[in-house]
Motif scaffolding. Structure first.
Motif, PDB file in Angstrom:
ATOM      1  N   VAL A   1       0.991  -1.247   0.111  1.00 33.90           N
ATOM      2  CA  VAL A   1       0.069   0.098   0.017  1.00 33.90           C
ATOM      3  C   VAL A   1       0.965   1.213   0.147  1.00 33.90           C
ATOM      4  O   VAL A   1       0.886   2.090  -0.698  1.00 33.90           O
ATOM      5  N   SER A   2       1.966   1.232   0.812  1.00 33.60           N
ATOM      6  CA  SER A   2       2.819   2.500   0.762  1.00 33.60           C
ATOM      7  C   SER A   2       3.505   2.686  -0.522  1.00 33.60           C
ATOM      8  O   SER A   2       3.658   3.878  -0.842  1.00 33.60           O
ATOM      9  N   ILE A   3       3.759   1.582  -1.220  1.00 32.19           N
ATOM     10  CA  ILE A   3       4.193   1.753  -2.441  1.00 32.19           C
ATOM     11  C   ILE A   3       3.403   2.543  -3.477  1.00 32.19           C
ATOM     12  O   ILE A   3       3.811   3.397  -4.304  1.00 32.19           O
ATOM     13  N   ALA A   4       2.202   1.895  -3.295  1.00 33.25           N
ATOM     14  CA  ALA A   4       1.041   2.488  -4.216  1.00 33.25           C
ATOM     15  C   ALA A   4       0.976   3.767  -4.090  1.00 33.25           C
ATOM     16  O   ALA A   4       0.674   4.608  -4.955  1.00 33.25           O
ATOM     17  N   ILE A   5       0.684   4.258  -2.769  1.00 34.55           N
ATOM     18  CA  ILE A   5       0.726   5.549  -2.436  1.00 34.55           C
ATOM     19  C   ILE A   5       1.651   6.660  -3.101  1.00 34.55           C
ATOM     20  O   ILE A   5       1.510   7.686  -3.410  1.00 34.55           O
ATOM     21  N   ALA A   6       3.058   6.097  -2.893  1.00 34.59           N
ATOM     22  CA  ALA A   6       4.127   6.736  -3.515  1.00 34.59           C
ATOM     23  C   ALA A   6       4.125   7.019  -5.013  1.00 34.59           C
ATOM     24  O   ALA A   6       4.339   8.034  -5.496  1.00 34.59           O
ATOM     25  N   ALA A   7       3.499   5.862  -5.582  1.00 37.65           N
ATOM     26  CA  ALA A   7       3.478   6.058  -7.274  1.00 37.65           C
ATOM     27  C   ALA A   7       2.349   7.057  -7.531  1.00 37.65           C
ATOM     28  O   ALA A   7       2.096   7.955  -8.470  1.00 37.65           O
ATOM     29  N   GLU A   8       1.074   7.058  -6.690  1.00 39.69           N
ATOM     30  CA  GLU A   8      -0.083   8.057  -6.798  1.00 39.69           C
ATOM     31  C   GLU A   8       0.421   9.581  -6.570  1.00 39.69           C
ATOM     32  O   GLU A   8       0.237  10.304  -7.289  1.00 39.69           O
ATOM     33  N   GLU A   9       1.343   9.601  -5.655  1.00 38.80           N
ATOM     34  CA  GLU A   9       1.767  10.947  -5.027  1.00 38.80           C
ATOM     35  C   GLU A   9       2.736  11.413  -6.155  1.00 38.80           C
ATOM     36  O   GLU A   9       2.887  12.659  -6.455  1.00 38.80           O
ATOM     37  N   ALA A  10       3.365  10.637  -6.832  1.00 41.74           N
ATOM     38  CA  ALA A  10       4.148  11.179  -8.017  1.00 41.74           C
ATOM     39  C   ALA A  10       3.610  11.417  -9.288  1.00 41.74           C
ATOM     40  O   ALA A  10       4.152  11.703 -10.072  1.00 41.74           O
ATOM     41  N   GLY A  11       2.276  11.062  -9.163  1.00 37.61           N
ATOM     42  CA  GLY A  11       1.791  11.422 -10.488  1.00 37.61           C
ATOM     43  C   GLY A  11       1.154  10.506 -11.434  1.00 37.61           C
ATOM     44  O   GLY A  11       0.595  10.593 -12.340  1.00 37.61           O
ATOM     45  N   SER A  12       1.300   9.206 -10.880  1.00 37.57           N
ATOM     46  CA  SER A  12       1.010   8.088 -11.901  1.00 37.57           C
ATOM     47  C   SER A  12      -0.531   7.829 -12.156  1.00 37.57           C
ATOM     48  O   SER A  12      -1.379   8.339 -11.033  1.00 37.57           O
ATOM     49  N   GLU A  13      -1.018   7.833 -12.987  1.00 40.77           N
ATOM     50  CA  GLU A  13      -2.390   7.900 -13.551  1.00 40.77           C
ATOM     51  C   GLU A  13      -3.209   6.435 -12.872  1.00 40.77           C
ATOM     52  O   GLU A  13      -4.379   6.738 -12.794  1.00 40.77           O
ATOM     53  N   ALA A  14      -2.514   5.612 -12.759  1.00 40.64           N
ATOM     54  CA  ALA A  14      -3.267   4.307 -12.447  1.00 40.64           C
ATOM     55  C   ALA A  14      -1.971   3.383 -11.855  1.00 40.64           C
ATOM     56  O   ALA A  14      -0.925   3.594 -11.998  1.00 40.64           O
ATOM     57  N   ILE A  15      -2.466   2.246 -11.237  1.00 42.93           N
ATOM     58  CA  ILE A  15      -1.690   1.402 -10.590  1.00 42.93           C
ATOM     59  C   ILE A  15      -1.946   0.059 -11.210  1.00 42.93           C
ATOM     60  O   ILE A  15      -3.257  -0.193 -11.415  1.00 42.93           O
ATOM     61  N   SER A  16      -1.046  -0.781 -11.617  1.00 37.34           N
ATOM     62  CA  SER A  16      -1.386  -2.228 -12.087  1.00 37.34           C
ATOM     63  C   SER A  16      -0.727  -3.074 -10.876  1.00 37.34           C
ATOM     64  O   SER A  16       0.762  -2.942 -10.346  1.00 37.34           O
TER      65      SER A  16
END
Lengths: 303, 266
Positions: free
Chosen positions: A174-189
């Motif tokens: 979850v913490s990695i996913a949040i890091a990706a989101e905060e960096a501006g990723s439009e989606a997570i796979s």
């Protein structure tokens, strides 16, 4: 008639089924089996800037309901892809997503920037999670900081939407996913494969040339599902579920826990038309349950 | 063109752990070449997960034949199928043997070790049809490893057999048998399929004799379609040495292309 389309915000898919990177070649390998335009889309095999040789064979070992691979991202490189493959893919009326790799942050950016010059790419999937290219299976997706930095760097050089592909080989996904989101990723796979190995007890040697590899297939589905569930509750951006999806029922489970779309991987090896079967199965299920829009089931889990 | 079809098993023959299936599959029979293979789904469950690559042993009219040995869980399940059962098969796949016009009237050595004999029946038939004279070398550990001996003999080809234990034919490795024949014969080409150690030795013999040759490799495969890059072998081609896919670029490669013993990556 069921509306199978799903809207990721940055990308509308005609249905939620994508073929997963590394299991679908560059797409054209599957053209003999069905019309690729029937897919929601597909993610072409991971590309580094230059051609890449990949790992020492043997590269595949079967385990009960699973497959360990250590391919090591062998591939033709981004220039040859854009020259020889992309023109044909760009003609297709389906989402062509390109999986982007890099030895370091600069290479991810270089590959993404190069791809951005071409038409026909719907999104980039940032492969920060391959377990087969660094010693010990290390990858940027094992650190929030490295994930943030890599996504950020790639965002700066490309206008294309980014889907960040996460590794399950972490303590807190979850913490990695949040890091990706905060960096501006439009989606997570998620998820990529689970670090795994197998031993030949006669020779006492590892069965894979690369010693360790990544486990995929039905064996990992329950764990992948749990991780998608956790991540989907924690981020606001769309989540694409991956991990051992072999049937429409598997795909529906992932959507119910919060995936807006799903990727089908190892199943493509067993049945080249696996994606098609899953799309048809989802449509039938929706019909039988009086569901008009498949997107209604996203995150519909009742707890 | 790749066909994904159900094929009915017409007949099963078995010899201990070797099996010959005759399948009804008109499309694959029509499209295939010697040296190509099919991917067979051996289970409806996910254990084992993957299809098994099995080479085509023969193709006639509406039928194809496969010959295989039980080598693990997948082929064991396959061996338990009966006449009348339906197999899910994908094929024909890969690049087969090169049958050249200049083979006409010439002697061609076809060397099979153990289950590696499988594709050589189809090959020898096509060689005969092209006016060449196939000479079959069939090696096994013991006489029990040579179940197809009489089948090849009935086809009216010269057949030479060897066993490591001397229980049938020439006593010793099939490579030694080939080597001794080459002292007084000058074939135009050699084809082989079998254990890699056998083929590596044959490649060395052929280089010494200046005899061109092709070898068919075996591998675990993920998909058989070129999509997974799981079945690679180091191959020298066009001035480069790189991993090529056995399923798509092979399974047949020529004499000097194959890097037999790859020690390190890169």
């Amino acid at each position: 008639m069921v509306d199978l389309s799903v809207d990721l915000g940055f990308l509308k898919l005609k249905n939620p089924v994508l073929a997963a990177s590394g299991t679908f070649g560059y797409g054209l390998e599957f053209k003999p089996f069905y019309d690729l335009e029937l897919l929601g889309g597909f993610v072409v095999k991971g590309l580094y800037f230059n051609p890449r040789e990949g790992n020492l064979p043997p590269r595949l070992i079967e385990t009960p309901s699973g497959l360990i691979n250590s391919i090591g991202l062998q591939g033709i490189g981004v220039e040859a892809f854009c020259r020889e493959i992309l023109p044909e893919l760009a003609e297709l009326d389906t989402a062509v997503i390109v999986n982007v790799c890099g030895e370091d942050e600069d290479e991810y950016a270089r590959v993404a920037e190069y791809l951005s010059r071409f038409k026909g790419i719907a999104a980039l999937e940032l492969n920060i999670s391959c377990p087969n290219v660094r010693e010990g299976g290390r990858c940027p997706a094992q650190s929030s900081d490295a994930t943030f930095r890599t996504v950020k760097k790639v965002k700066e050089v490309t206008p294309l939407p980014l889907i960040t592909k996460l590794s399950p080989n972490v303590t807190d996904i979850v913490s990695i996913a949040i890091a990706a989101e905060e960096a501006g990723s439009e989606a997570i796979s998620l998820v990529n494969t689970f670090l795994a190995m197998a031993v030949d007890i006669e020779t006492r040697k590892p069965k894979l040339g690369n010693v360790i590899g990544g486990l995929s297939g039905p064996a990992i589905k329950p764990i992948a599902l749990r991780m998608v569930f956790q991540v989907a509750r924690a981020v606001k951006i769309p989540v694409i579920g991956i991990g051992g999806i072999f049937t429409a029922e598997d795909a529906l489970e992932f959507m119910m826990v919060g995936a807006s779309a799903i990727e089908v991987g190892t199943a493509n090896f067993v049945d080249p038309d696996a994606c098609l079967r899953i799309i048809q199965g989802m449509e039938k299920w929706a019909e039988n349950h009086g569901i008009k829009n498949i997107s209604e089931i996203i995150g519909s889990l009742k707890i | 063109m790749v066909i994904d079809r159900k094929a009915r098993i017409i007949e099963v023959q078995d010899w201990d752990d070797y099996f010959l299936f005759r399948l009804e599959s008109p499309e694959i029979a029509r499209l295939s070449q010697p040296g190509q293979f099919i991917m067979i789904k051996v289970s409806e469950t996910t254990n084992p997960l993957l299809r098994r690559p099995i080479s085509l042993h023969n193709c006639t009219g509406r039928e194809v034949e496969i010959f295989f040995q039980i080598a693990g869980k997948g082929t064991r399940l396959l061996s338990q199928k009966k006449a009348g059962d339906i197999l899910d098969i994908l094929g024909p796949l890969g690049r087969g043997f090169s049958i050249k016009n200049e083979f006409k009237g010439k002697e061609i050595f076809c060397v099979g070790g153990g289950r590696g004999i499988a594709p050589l029946y189809y090959l020898a038939r096509e060689l005969s049809a092209a006016g060449a004279r196939p000479v079959i070398f069939y090696g096994g550990r013991t006489s029990a490893d040579l179940p197809l001996k009489s089948r090849f003999e009935q086809a009216d080809w010269e057949v030479k057999v060897s066993t490591d234990d001397g229980s049938l034919g020439f006593s010793g490795l099939v490579t030694s048998l080939v080597e001794s024949e080459l002292r007084h014969r000058t074939p135009t080409f050699l084809f082989a399929c079998g254990p890699e150690a056998m083929m590596e030795k044959l490649a060395e013999i052929c280089r010494k004799e200046n005899l061109p040759a092709e070898f068919s490799l075996e591998s675990i495969m993920g998909c058989g379609l070129g999509a997974c890059w799981g079945c690679v072998k180091k191959i020298r081609r066009n001035g480069e040495t790189k991993y090529l896919k056995i399923c798509q670029d092979g399974p047949v490669f020529s004499r000097d292309e194959i890097v037999w013993q790859e020690k390190e990556n890169g």
